[in-house]
Enzyme design. Structure first.
Site, PDB file in Angstrom:
ATOM      1  CG  HIS A   1       4.699   5.390   8.029  1.00 33.17           C
ATOM      2  ND1 HIS A   1       5.076   5.906   6.814  1.00 33.17           N
ATOM      3  CD2 HIS A   1       3.816   4.396   7.735  1.00 33.17           C
ATOM      4  CE1 HIS A   1       4.451   5.268   5.843  1.00 33.17           C
ATOM      5  NE2 HIS A   1       3.697   4.347   6.379  1.00 33.17           N
TER       6      HIS A   1
ATOM      7  CE  LYS B   1      24.736 -10.841  -5.170  1.00 37.48           C
ATOM      8  NZ  LYS B   1      24.903 -10.268  -6.505  1.00 37.48           N
TER       9      LYS B   1
ATOM     10  NE  ARG C   1      -2.878  -0.075   3.187  1.00 38.42           N
ATOM     11  CZ  ARG C   1      -4.099  -0.299   2.749  1.00 38.42           C
ATOM     12  NH1 ARG C   1      -4.754   0.648   2.106  1.00 38.42           N
ATOM     13  NH2 ARG C   1      -4.679  -1.464   2.966  1.00 38.42           N
ATOM     14  CB  THR C   2       3.582   2.372   2.240  1.00 39.56           C
ATOM     15  OG1 THR C   2       2.790   2.285   3.415  1.00 39.56           O
ATOM     16  CG2 THR C   2       4.528   3.556   2.354  1.00 39.56           C
TER      17      THR C   2
ATOM     18  NE  ARG D   1       7.133  -0.403   5.951  1.00 36.12           N
ATOM     19  CZ  ARG D   1       5.913   0.009   6.294  1.00 36.12           C
ATOM     20  NH1 ARG D   1       5.525   1.238   5.994  1.00 36.12           N
ATOM     21  NH2 ARG D   1       5.086  -0.774   6.922  1.00 36.12           N
TER      22      ARG D   1
END
Lengths: 451, 451, 451
Positions: free
Chosen positions: A143, A94, A65-66, A115
């Site tokens: 956020h 890695k 969604r974000t 994020r």
């Protein structure tokens, strides 16, 4: 060894980031709202603003969604999008540090949307990236675009923020969204009424910060006051999951809240609960919406919801949660266009915010006390750093995750002495000279002697 | 049964691909560098070049960095991007051959960027696709855009490639990047100094090919010469992981390398190691950077790094590894624009390279000796094929994965006879008539008799 | 309690969706084909049609091919793309309903392309979304753009659909593609010849619907007629996997099919088989292509294929399956441009199709009999709904997954009585008054009395 690092990395200090809502001044925020409002008239009429610009979505945990909201905003601005929704597996495989990754991706994109599950990750990224970084959620820290979207919804529906009466209900303990929102409401001088689900009250540190930084306390209501208030004519209550178990807000008239501007409902963050029961969790339904104090109230929710708002509210014009989600696009358009230099915010002075100033600790045994802070996983490249929060008393927080440093001891780098943080000597030290020490033993090991 | 297949598929021979760096002539490569340099002045000023073009990223293994770099380049050219980062699971699930997949995706995109774990996958894709194919890494075979990015960094920083003194350090055994780079350096007549981590020396086949194709041998240095050279004034050394364990390069004056142009460091490819220890792996740090022969040396690295370059080098202007990564974008822009026909390279004649000519083997028991070659998994659609590498002696390699065919026997399709590959008869056979046989038993089974 | 819900949600009835091919009238379909044909002249010349528009790919199961085809189409139209290929894990994690997700994504995009494992998911999404929804496959229900792509290939190669002789071969039982295609062929009055693999015949409900809705039956051929027909001069046969096991079609002259227009081959859907053996599955190879009735036949396949079409057919101009796949782009461009209002279809009247009219059942114990229908997982927001298929006899189907309701009982909401569905009384009830009852017990429990 010590330095002020705000401009010591590759990028010029003029690059703005949105890691915390505190990175923007009030003028700038209102300026962003004005821009978002103008965009909303026709979202598709602004593709001339950022043609050729590229935003990279670096998602170390899934949040479709974000991510889609940010990417939609960039496409609406005429830009392009690079998507890396699978960064976690990449990184683990890695072994590349976040600091390296964002420096590389700075060569591919004009803006990074990050994020990450670790608190402070976005601040660290902003420090190493050579393009603007937008925090799309870093663990339980911040956020900010969600918070701005929430604030913007209030602002656009009510025309102002100051003095609004906002009820926050449900899981006030574990919802990052609520914590960010509550500080933003305090900053813009809205009135806050808390109606927590029993056991899911606001944490103490949130209440303390509200008091220390904004000199305010939320109006606290308690669903357990049911017995006292049942049957009152103008009581506001939420419909519980089971009939016959009304969990009342409180007597609103007693709280001098005659009419609620917005009811912000949250889902129970059951994945973070430690035994707290969210059974019979509060539920907003038709009965709730019939209450007099909610006559004009907006019903908001950060989504996704489960059962805490009944489907019957979806068709009610006061249920604005889908509009709220949709407003994520214009607000993110405004943020992107602003950070990319495509728009100005008339009347807003960009404030060189305190949050961008780092005071590195020399390498040593004083890591951030928050074990999920990004500084623990990025120890190879990054040394602990703090920023000052206050002088009297002397307060500091991790420069990355913003958790307050709890140790009572501070030292002077030049004098090689240490003393209690509450001492006059400590409070008078120059910030460049200050060092926060974990405990007395660490102080001695690092060569400090007691004053 | 036999055929020259270079133009026997759906697409015209005029479609150019970048599967191996050998697909491009030297003139073309320098032409690409000139184009990339021009793009770099302002990466965002070239969106008029490929508007409406689409590049598809087909990634059968994750490589976010490489994918984002390609996608950034395409967006900068004004084109669009289709992303399939999860091809492996797809393919496994529905059992579609790579040959079919690229034919289908040729209908969706104007260019295919392919990453695949099997050697030769990109050559196979290029044979079936009807749009240009760019190899973004096929197993341990090639990763030509990485090599071009590395060469381009040298070229842009030094203004030339010929005669440059380049030190390659670390895991020279398992790094695909190093192997491709070393052939490219030889092709452009740079001087190569090898400083392998003990046990991780260049493989013999690389040394042999360097000798056979370029008539050159790298200047070989040995970290174990430490005892002889310690204390010499102009010795160049790498900082090891542990102090007091210096691993010196060699006496550079003895190697007639007075000043190094570039030090190319690699990470230990521990995931491919078979017992070789990468403990105390070489490390480039402040001490290394203080050496006189490195006074003007570029420090390069393909990234991601772990500990082999210390964070202290990040701020050193000679540490160009992040710039090197960023240069992947203009070089991939140049490649994309060239393959899509959006730019010409003045002075460069497109060479119909030998690498695009296939000589199919008839169906039979002579698969490519490389068991991870794509021909093994795509046996349904593809038969083994070779291309000739030399006449005297008669040498051939798998047309897909480029591994040399080792069998000493060759036959004539028309005469149905076979003989030793080293015989005059064998060397005189027409390429259309040639067949490479696994062993004598296979020769008899396929109806060949000994001459 | 009951309502006609076609326009009761947020979006205006004027929004068109493509959930089922039945959502488009014949005129519209031919109009789309004309548009796709015009686009095909130069796919890259239409980026002016939808600049600034955004299509969101919401894929609850992986289907890279389908996703890339849709995304390519949108990019060709000048629009942008949001990709969520990982919706399943997202959705499972946070427990958001599909109804909520599409309402949120409606704020991010101008069109939603949905792939979902549950039947009826796309219809449900269309009901809640405020932008057009295109079904990219919902379980075993529909995949209308694949069907349109198949029809379009016939139409463009033959210039018409009516009267074409089309042979469908292979797994006719479990292929969703074949079922949709066969109804579309019937609707456009093509002749259908079925040649199922033994045990994989067309299901009865498909045959029944063909008969009831189109008054037609496919010409049925049987591979087991081999014994009768072997050696006939104009018999058409498929090359089986093993030599010497020819599986003949039938005597085509007896079927009055002198020349086949298209042979549509399918792969065995082994993942859905329940013990049926697909060993020795039919295979189209060089022998098949040499048959006289296939002289001009197109060989079609929805892809991916495994072994059912031999690689030797790839080079045959009649093997159009890769062209067929490529035509997915212009047909999806036409669909997108039409749904987004960027093109008109001259001569086509948009028909308010029956399929968009819902008759909600009040909450109760009458779920859709199809247990993989989306209404079972979305029960929180959605109540069962039906739409009428016929009056004499009274027939209805789930409004979401289209499965026919089997119960013999119907009731009247106003009269609170119920009777046999076949009764005159039942057939005369107003659709708003009708309720379909699971069984007599349910009827009594819901307060209906027997007439």
């Amino acid at each position: 060894m010590s330095k002020v690092a705000s401009d010591s990395r590759q990028h010029p200090a003029s690059i703005r980031n949105l890691v915390s809502i505190d990175d923007f001044g009030n003028d700038e925020i209102i300026g962003l709202f004005e821009a978002a409002k103008a965009f909303s008239v026709d979202l598709r009429a602004h593709a001339h603003l950022c043609p050729g610009s590229i935003s990279a979505s670096l998602f170390y945990e899934a949040s479709t969604r974000t991510r889609l909201s940010f990417e939609s905003a960039m496409l609406r601005l005429g830009g392009g999008v690079l998507t890396a929704a699978e960064m976690k597996s990449m990184s683990a495989q890695k072994g590349e540090s976040l600091a390296d990754t964002v420096r590389v991706v700075s060569g591919y994109a004009d803006m990074i949307v990050l994020r990450h599950p670790s608190e402070g990750a976005a601040r660290l990224a902003a420090r190493y990236a050579t393009v603007p970084v937008v925090n799309a959620g870093d663990g339980s820290h911040e956020h900010p675009t969600q918070t701005l979207c929430d604030l913007y919804t209030l602002w656009i529906e009510r025309g102002r923020l100051e003095g609004l009466d906002v009820v926050l209900a449900g899981d006030l303990r574990y919802s990052r969204t609520i914590h960010s929102f509550i500080f933003a409401l305090a900053r813009f001088r809205a009135n806050i009424v808390c109606v927590p689900h029993p056991g899911l009250e606001l944490p103490d540190y949130v209440l303390r910060r509200l008091h220390e930084e904004y000199g305010t306390e939320p109006i606290r209501a308690d669903a357990r006051q049911l017995g006292d208030l049942a049957g009152e004519s103008d009581a506001m209550y939420l419909t519980p999951n089971k009939p016959h178990q009304l969990s009342l807000f409180t007597e609103l008239s007693a709280l001098e809240v005659g009419r609620v501007d917005a009811l912000y409902m949250t889902r129970p963050q059951t994945e973070r609960h430690h035994g707290e029961s969210a059974e019979r969790y509060m539920r907003v339904g038709a009965e709730t919406m019939a209450l007099e104090p909610l006559r004009d109230a907006l019903v908001m929710h950060p989504l996704p919801r489960r059962d805490e708002i009944d489907a019957s509210v979806d068709g009610d014009p006061r249920g604005v949660y889908f509009k709220q989600a949709a407003r994520g696009v214009p607000i993110r358009m405004a943020i992107g266009a602003y950070l990319l230099g495509a728009i100005d915010l008339p009347g807003a002075r960009p404030v060189p915010t305190a949050s961008s100033v780092f005071h590195d600790q020399p390498a040593g045994p004083s890591p951030c006390p928050n074990t999920t802070c990004i500084t623990h996983t990025e120890a190879r490249h990054v040394q602990p750093a703090f920023r000052l929060r206050g002088r009297h008393p002397l307060r500091a927080a991790c420069a990355y995750c913003a958790q307050e440093l709890a140790s009572p001891w501070v030292g002077s780098r030049t004098e090689r002495q240490f003393d209690a943080r509450s001492s006059d000597w400590a409070e008078s030290l120059d910030v460049e000279d200050l060092v926060f020490l974990g405990d007395e033993r660490e102080a001695h090991e690092r060569g400090f002697t007691r004053r």
